[in-house]
Design an enzyme around this catalytic site. Structure first.
Site, PDB file in Angstrom:
ATOM      1  N   GLY A  55      12.190  62.067  41.569  1.00  0.00           N
ATOM      2  CA  GLY A  55      10.703  63.216  41.636  1.00  0.00           C
ATOM      3  C   GLY A  55      12.065  64.398  42.530  1.00  0.00           C
ATOM      4  O   GLY A  55      11.667  64.593  44.052  1.00  0.00           O
ATOM      5  N   ARG A  68      10.990  69.004  43.026  1.00  0.00           N
ATOM      6  CA  ARG A  68      10.075  69.477  44.307  1.00  0.00           C
ATOM      7  C   ARG A  68      10.093  68.695  45.322  1.00  0.00           C
ATOM      8  O   ARG A  68      10.925  68.450  45.457  1.00  0.00           O
ATOM      9  CB  ARG A  68       8.110  69.248  43.559  1.00  0.00           C
ATOM     10  CG  ARG A  68       8.363  70.538  42.049  1.00  0.00           C
ATOM     11  CD  ARG A  68       6.828  70.125  41.794  1.00  0.00           C
ATOM     12  NE  ARG A  68       6.209  69.282  41.494  1.00  0.00           N
ATOM     13  CZ  ARG A  68       5.372  68.949  41.913  1.00  0.00           C
ATOM     14  NH1 ARG A  68       4.993  69.263  43.104  1.00  0.00           N
ATOM     15  NH2 ARG A  68       4.858  67.824  41.606  1.00  0.00           N
ATOM     16  N   ASN A 104      12.700  58.432  45.518  1.00  0.00           N
ATOM     17  CA  ASN A 104      12.377  59.129  46.271  1.00  0.00           C
ATOM     18  C   ASN A 104      10.441  59.356  45.515  1.00  0.00           C
ATOM     19  O   ASN A 104       9.864  60.047  46.214  1.00  0.00           O
ATOM     20  CB  ASN A 104      12.704  61.085  46.103  1.00  0.00           C
ATOM     21  CG  ASN A 104      11.905  62.096  46.759  1.00  0.00           C
ATOM     22  OD1 ASN A 104      11.174  62.309  48.098  1.00  0.00           O
ATOM     23  ND2 ASN A 104      11.101  62.168  45.759  1.00  0.00           N
ATOM     24  N   SER A 142       7.495  56.062  53.638  1.00  0.00           N
ATOM     25  CA  SER A 142       6.421  57.005  54.291  1.00  0.00           C
ATOM     26  C   SER A 142       6.115  56.248  56.053  1.00  0.00           C
ATOM     27  O   SER A 142       6.419  54.711  55.768  1.00  0.00           O
ATOM     28  CB  SER A 142       5.084  57.383  54.022  1.00  0.00           C
ATOM     29  OG  SER A 142       4.593  58.566  54.714  1.00  0.00           O
ATOM     30  N   TYR A 150      -2.510  54.147  49.093  1.00  0.00           N
ATOM     31  CA  TYR A 150      -1.378  54.540  49.342  1.00  0.00           C
ATOM     32  C   TYR A 150      -0.695  54.071  50.875  1.00  0.00           C
ATOM     33  O   TYR A 150       0.719  53.862  50.160  1.00  0.00           O
ATOM     34  CB  TYR A 150      -1.452  56.217  49.892  1.00  0.00           C
ATOM     35  CG  TYR A 150      -0.051  56.980  49.923  1.00  0.00           C
ATOM     36  CD1 TYR A 150       0.371  57.732  48.849  1.00  0.00           C
ATOM     37  CD2 TYR A 150       0.255  57.654  51.429  1.00  0.00           C
ATOM     38  CE1 TYR A 150       1.794  58.364  49.283  1.00  0.00           C
ATOM     39  CE2 TYR A 150       1.280  57.897  51.249  1.00  0.00           C
ATOM     40  CZ  TYR A 150       2.368  58.240  50.765  1.00  0.00           C
ATOM     41  OH  TYR A 150       3.011  59.336  50.805  1.00  0.00           O
ATOM     42  N   LYS A 185       2.917  51.971  49.909  1.00  0.00           N
ATOM     43  CA  LYS A 185       4.281  52.141  50.968  1.00  0.00           C
ATOM     44  C   LYS A 185       4.477  51.077  51.933  1.00  0.00           C
ATOM     45  O   LYS A 185       6.188  50.811  51.615  1.00  0.00           O
ATOM     46  CB  LYS A 185       3.664  53.487  52.016  1.00  0.00           C
ATOM     47  CG  LYS A 185       3.994  54.662  50.933  1.00  0.00           C
ATOM     48  CD  LYS A 185       5.068  55.147  50.488  1.00  0.00           C
ATOM     49  CE  LYS A 185       4.863  56.519  49.793  1.00  0.00           C
ATOM     50  NZ  LYS A 185       6.327  56.830  48.768  1.00  0.00           N
TER      51      LYS A 185
END
Ligand code: NAP
Length: 259
Positions: free
Chosen positions: A11, A14, A89, A149, A162, A166
């Protein structure tokens, strides 16, 4: 050992990944810039690496796909001949934020595949390559960084999928740190807080209010991709040699408890 060290950043085209790639290029790394579909963005990052004196190789690979993960590592070795650093990432947010009592299995499966299973097995592949290359004297003390995260420990009931992905990633870092220490490979978990990228673009107003009006983070500003990039460079340049499995919070103090 000669030549510039080589990093793979998933990743890397961006957002946070781009910030990591540019920081590493500035620190003397050649970089494999992985992306999923946006080739134009990856090409731009490649040019920026070259402007900093580094070499970039772009690889389209979906980290959730076994054959793509293999291709990513194979192309790295074929192109640069070495692997000094993996930065896992790449990750996605749920397409739709849904309450825990309504959320669908499809979203859960997608997030686990991309955010957890993909990195788990990509780290395995990279580690095997690093062990071989270290034994052959090609690299010295390679490293692995996993970008998780604050959601690894913060419950958001409108995106449980999500958070679970994580939290699993946090254990992934602990597991590989434990297993790879005997091979001289340190593993670090970097936990970004609220960082200004495309991923947070849709919730910008809400986070602006939380940060600037409600004091959610003791350091009252948005995090920038470069904040994460600088933490990766600290690890990559061996500033934490006696630490492994370390969680590095890059979150403006979000994790602090106050009374
Ligand atoms: P972003 O701006 O949406 O960028 C995501 C990057 O990941 C892009 O380069 C994208 O490639 C790539 N990608 C997406 N799915 C992929 C896949 N299946 N295989 C390979 N690459 C894939 O996201 P970001 O905000 O930079 O987030 C990066 C990481 O930091 C994620 O793991 C995210 O969970 C984590 N994080 C972000 C924040 C935040 O506030 N932004 C906070 C904590 C943690 P394309 O350009 O081809 O789509």
């Amino acid at each position: 050992m000669n030549g510039r060290p080589v990093a793979v950043v998933t990743g890397g085209s961006r957002g946070i990944g781009r910030g990591i790639v540019l920081s590493l290029a500035g620190a003397g790394y050649d970089v494999v810039v992985n992306y999923a579909s946006n080739a134009d963005a990856a090409r731009e990052v490649g040019k920026e690496v070259e402007a900093r004196g580094g070499r970039a190789h772009l690889v389209r690979a979906d980290v959730s796909q076994r054959t793509d993960r293999r291709e990513l590592i194979d192309q790295t070795v074929a192109t640069f001949g070495r692997l000094d650093l993996l930065v896992s990432n790449a990750g996605v947010a749920p397409t739709v934020r849904a309450d825990l009592l309504e959320a669908e299995e499809e979203s859960f499966d997608r997030l686990i595949e991309i955010n957890l299973k993909g990195p788990y097995f990509l780290v395995q592949l990279a580690a095997r390559t690093m062990i071989e290359q270290q034994a052959a004297g090609i690299v010295s003390n390679p490293k692995i960084v996993i970008v998780s995260s604050i959601s690894a420990y913060t419950a958001s009931v409108n995106r449980g999928d999500y958070c679970v992905s994580k939290a699993g990633l946090a254990m992934t870092a602990q597991l590989y740190a434990t297993r790879l220490a005997e091979h001289g490979i340190n593993v670090y978990e970097i936990r970004p807080g609220i960082i200004e990228t495309d991923m947070t673009g849709g919730v910008k107003d809400r986070y602006d209010d939380l940060i600037f009006n409600q004091g959610l983070t003791p350091i009252r500003r948005w995090g920038q991709p470069e904040d994460v990039g600088r933490a990766v460079v600290a690890v990559a340049t061996d500033l934490l040699p006696f630490s492994t499995g370390q969680i590095i919070d890059v979150d403006g103090g979000f994790h602090l408890r106050t009374l």
